[in-house]
Each structure stands twice: as structure tokens, then as C-alpha cells.
Design a protein around this motif. Structure first.
Motif, PDB file in Angstrom:
ATOM      1  N   ALA A 155      35.107  72.850   0.164  1.00  0.00           N
ATOM      2  CA  ALA A 155      36.268  72.624  -0.734  1.00  0.00           C
ATOM      3  C   ALA A 155      35.625  71.798  -2.036  1.00  0.00           C
ATOM      4  CB  ALA A 155      37.026  71.598  -0.068  1.00  0.00           C
ATOM      5  N   GLY A 156      34.321  71.705  -2.004  1.00  0.00           N
ATOM      6  CA  GLY A 156      34.045  71.373  -3.175  1.00  0.00           C
ATOM      7  C   GLY A 156      33.923  69.685  -3.480  1.00  0.00           C
ATOM      8  N   LEU A 157      34.120  69.070  -2.469  1.00  0.00           N
ATOM      9  CA  LEU A 157      34.710  67.657  -2.583  1.00  0.00           C
ATOM     10  C   LEU A 157      33.684  66.688  -1.856  1.00  0.00           C
ATOM     11  CD1 LEU A 157      36.929  65.693  -3.647  1.00  0.00           C
ATOM     12  CD2 LEU A 157      37.961  66.079  -1.167  1.00  0.00           C
ATOM     13  N   PHE A 158      32.798  66.928  -0.887  1.00  0.00           N
ATOM     14  CA  PHE A 158      32.108  66.132  -0.154  1.00  0.00           C
ATOM     15  C   PHE A 158      31.091  65.183  -1.058  1.00  0.00           C
ATOM     16  CE2 PHE A 158      28.027  64.869   2.043  1.00  0.00           C
ATOM     17  CZ  PHE A 158      28.640  64.440   2.931  1.00  0.00           C
ATOM     18  N   ASP A 159      30.569  65.497  -2.128  1.00  0.00           N
ATOM     19  CA  ASP A 159      29.459  65.010  -2.833  1.00  0.00           C
ATOM     20  C   ASP A 159      30.497  63.779  -3.640  1.00  0.00           C
ATOM     21  OD1 ASP A 159      27.305  66.220  -2.061  1.00  0.00           O
ATOM     22  OD2 ASP A 159      27.139  67.485  -3.832  1.00  0.00           O
ATOM     23  N   GLU A 160      31.631  63.985  -3.866  1.00  0.00           N
ATOM     24  CA  GLU A 160      32.445  63.036  -4.395  1.00  0.00           C
ATOM     25  C   GLU A 160      32.910  61.929  -3.643  1.00  0.00           C
ATOM     26  OE1 GLU A 160      35.562  65.085  -7.105  1.00  0.00           O
ATOM     27  OE2 GLU A 160      34.148  66.930  -7.258  1.00  0.00           O
ATOM     28  N   VAL A 161      33.025  62.198  -2.168  1.00  0.00           N
ATOM     29  CA  VAL A 161      33.950  61.184  -1.429  1.00  0.00           C
ATOM     30  C   VAL A 161      32.891  60.533  -0.359  1.00  0.00           C
ATOM     31  CG1 VAL A 161      35.948  62.336  -2.139  1.00  0.00           C
ATOM     32  CG2 VAL A 161      34.719  62.961   0.020  1.00  0.00           C
ATOM     33  N   SER A 173      42.225  61.211  -6.501  1.00  0.00           N
ATOM     34  CA  SER A 173      43.198  61.843  -7.912  1.00  0.00           C
ATOM     35  C   SER A 173      43.776  63.165  -7.411  1.00  0.00           C
ATOM     36  CB  SER A 173      41.842  62.078  -9.106  1.00  0.00           C
ATOM     37  OG  SER A 173      41.315  63.325  -8.636  1.00  0.00           O
ATOM     38  N   GLY A 174      44.962  63.487  -8.022  1.00  0.00           N
ATOM     39  CA  GLY A 174      45.493  64.617  -7.676  1.00  0.00           C
ATOM     40  C   GLY A 174      44.672  65.889  -7.686  1.00  0.00           C
ATOM     41  N   GLY A 175      43.657  66.167  -8.537  1.00  0.00           N
ATOM     42  CA  GLY A 175      42.900  67.381  -7.968  1.00  0.00           C
ATOM     43  C   GLY A 175      42.106  67.196  -6.873  1.00  0.00           C
ATOM     44  N   GLN A 176      41.460  65.913  -6.686  1.00  0.00           N
ATOM     45  CA  GLN A 176      40.638  65.706  -5.426  1.00  0.00           C
ATOM     46  C   GLN A 176      41.663  65.808  -4.006  1.00  0.00           C
ATOM     47  OE1 GLN A 176      39.545  62.027  -6.716  1.00  0.00           O
ATOM     48  NE2 GLN A 176      37.166  62.681  -6.601  1.00  0.00           N
ATOM     49  N   GLN A 177      43.055  65.450  -4.573  1.00  0.00           N
ATOM     50  CA  GLN A 177      43.697  65.378  -3.107  1.00  0.00           C
ATOM     51  C   GLN A 177      43.958  66.906  -2.761  1.00  0.00           C
ATOM     52  OE1 GLN A 177      47.568  63.334  -3.269  1.00  0.00           O
ATOM     53  NE2 GLN A 177      46.552  61.347  -4.222  1.00  0.00           N
ATOM     54  N   GLN A 178      44.239  67.714  -3.734  1.00  0.00           N
ATOM     55  CA  GLN A 178      44.498  69.145  -3.447  1.00  0.00           C
ATOM     56  C   GLN A 178      43.384  69.765  -2.635  1.00  0.00           C
ATOM     57  OE1 GLN A 178      46.905  70.793  -2.642  1.00  0.00           O
ATOM     58  NE2 GLN A 178      47.885  71.674  -4.520  1.00  0.00           N
ATOM     59  N   ARG A 179      42.071  69.492  -3.163  1.00  0.00           N
ATOM     60  CA  ARG A 179      40.943  69.882  -2.471  1.00  0.00           C
ATOM     61  C   ARG A 179      40.816  69.210  -1.117  1.00  0.00           C
ATOM     62  NH1 ARG A 179      36.079  68.831  -6.216  1.00  0.00           N
ATOM     63  NH2 ARG A 179      37.608  67.283  -7.391  1.00  0.00           N
ATOM     64  N   LEU A 180      41.135  68.116  -0.951  1.00  0.00           N
ATOM     65  CA  LEU A 180      41.314  67.645   0.459  1.00  0.00           C
ATOM     66  C   LEU A 180      42.205  68.640   1.259  1.00  0.00           C
ATOM     67  CD1 LEU A 180      40.489  65.366   2.356  1.00  0.00           C
ATOM     68  CD2 LEU A 180      42.297  63.928   1.506  1.00  0.00           C
TER      69      LEU A 180
END
Length: 275
Positions: A155-161, A173-180
Motif C-alpha cells: 500500500a506504499g505506507l510502511f516507510d511512513e509508519v 492523514s486522510g491519504g495515509q488513512q485511505q492507504r491503511l
């Protein structure tokens, strides 16, 4: 707008792609699908083939039936009192409305991402781990951790979280929540991912990130997206279906729909005469 004036818009520019999904095997097939809410009929005989490993976009004015039809594909309409679905919908040739079918298992195979990001009131880690746990996919703590990390990466999120996996998902953020939510859907190993206007609540930067993600995911998933944005449909999809007043007016390669539609209603919608 003054009476008699028609707002005209240019047809969206279609992203150049060598993959038009024409030769992809059919994953989901629908024939003569109807939907009634009580006495009101919302869909009229919708038939469409949805190809594997491609993005199919549903476009049309608000209230035209595209989201209603999307919810038929994983039986989300079952939860609406008084809703009746007719016709036939198959996944890999199997009738998804067969009374013997396990609906929970079906919804694991056909994941859903909603218009508004809806993470559970749990940690980022637990949001993704929840599905594999309840479906019995993971046998150990190590399995769970591998699934969570893999899903967040896809989901392209791991490095950010990665440094705050145990913080609330609602704090993103909203965009991060949608990728989650996309990672959560992928964690149970779906074959099809349905997206109901997944970017409508997001800013342009988050929208661009989600669109890039959709383009990457189609290499491994069948994706169906409902979008109010014709530009988005042109950018991310290989096949487009235009709905109007509960009818499927036209379906075809995205490039053909936007540059050479076969029906006047489609042309009128794309150019802003109706909408």
C-alpha cells in the motif's frame, strides 16, 4: 448558470498505456443485474465482463447506480433492508448469490475500499492484522507480522509508519488513512478490490499517490473503481463503463469511451451536456 446555456468541457486526456485489458481473462461477469429498494428500481439489466489484472472504472452522474452496482459485486447490498438483487453475478464462474456460499469468505476474496477512509479505532498494526486473525489466515505471531508489513509495503505506507505501528490509525492523514484501508483490504489476500470513490475526500497530492498505487496494484489484482472524476477514470483505468439513470449505457476500452463513444448519451456526459 443561465437557462439555455450549456457548459462544455473537453474530454479527459487518456493516459497512454499499452495494456487495454482486451486480452485479459474475465474475473467477474454480470448478466441482467437488477436492484430494487422496496418498490423503487435502481438498476435495470446491467451486464458487464470485468477483466482480471486491470482497472475497470464506473462513471456517470450522481445517483446513476454505479455505487449500487459496485456493492452488488461483494453482496454489500445484503445489509440494506428491502434491497433485492436480481440477475446473475459470477466470480471465476461461480454464482456469488448461491445460497450455499459463505458471504464472509466472499468478502475476503472481494475487498472493499470506501469513499471516506474508515480505519478501525485501533493501532495501525491492529488495523491490518484484524482481518487475517478473524479469517484464520495467520497461524502465528510471526505470520501476522509478515502479513502486516507486506500489506503496508504494497500500500506504499510502511516507510511512513514503520516507527509508529502501535499508534492509532485514526491519527494518520486522510491519504495515509485511505492507504491503511487499502492495506487492510489486501491483508486477507483478496482477488478483487472494489473502490467506491476512494479519492473524493482527499487533497490532490494524496489523490495522486492513491492513483499511482492503483496503477501498481493492477499487476496483481482485479480492480473496480467508482469515480465522479472522468479525469481520474481516464488516468487509471483500462476499461470504462458509463451509467445513467440506472442503466449501463456503454462499456469499452477507456480510450474508446473518451475519444470515440458509441452512444450520444456518453458523448453528452463526457462533454458536459448532461451530468
Amino acid at each position: 448558470m443561465m437557462a439555455g446555456k450549456v457548459k462544455m468541457t473537453q474530454a479527459p486526456e487518456v493516459a497512454a498505456t499499452a495494456d487495454d485489458a482486451t486480452n485479459h481473462p474475465i474475473r467477474v461477469q454480470t448478466k441482467d443485474v437488477t436492484v430494487h429498494y422496496g418498490a423503487k428500481q435502481a438498476l435495470f439489466g446491467v451486464s458487464i465482463d470485468i477483466p482480471d489484472r486491470a482497472v475497470t472504472a464506473f462513471i456517470g452522474p450522481s445517483g446513476c447506480g454505479k455505487s449500487t452496482f459496485l456493492r452488488c459485486i461483494n453482496r454489500m447490498n445484503d445489509t440494506i433492508e428491502g434491497c433485492r438483487v436480481g440477475g446473475n453475478i459470477t466470480l471465476d464462474g461461480d454464482d456469488i448469490y448461491n445460497p450455499a456460499l459463505d458471504v464472509v469468505e466472499l468478502r475476503a476474496r472481494i475487498g472493499m475500499v470506501f469513499q471516506k477512509p474508515n480505519p478501525f479505532p485501533k493501532s495501525i498494526f491492529e488495523n491490518v492484522a484484524y482481518g487475517p486473525r478473524i479469517h484464520g489466515i495467520a497461524k502465528s505471531k510471526t505470520d501476522i507480522e509478515e502479513i502486516v508489513v507486506s500489506s503496508l509495503r504494497r500500500a506504499g505506507l510502511f516507510d511512513e509508519v514503520k516507527d509508529r505501528l502501535h499508534e492509532p490509525g485514526t491519527g494518520l492523514s486522510g491519504g495515509q488513512q485511505q492507504r491503511l484501508c487499502i492495506a487492510r483490504a489486501m491483508a486477507v489476500g483478496p482477488e478483487v478490490i472494489l473502490m467506491d470513490e476512494p479519492c473524493s475526500a482527499l487533497d490532490p497530492i494524496a489523490t495522486a499517490i492513491i492513483e499511482e498505487l492503483i496503477d501498481e496494484l493492477r499487476a496483481n489484482y482485479t480492480i473496480v473503481i467508482v469515480t465522479h472524476s472522468m479525469q481520474q477514470a481516464a488516468r487509471v483505468s483500462q476499461k470504462t463503463a458509463f451509467f445513467h439513470l440506472g442503466n449501463l449505457i456503454e462499456v469499452g476500452k477507456t480510450e474508446d469511451i473518451f475519444t470515440n463513444p458509441a452512444h450520444k448519451q456518453t458523448q453528452d456526459y463526457i462533454t458536459g451536456r448532461i451530468g
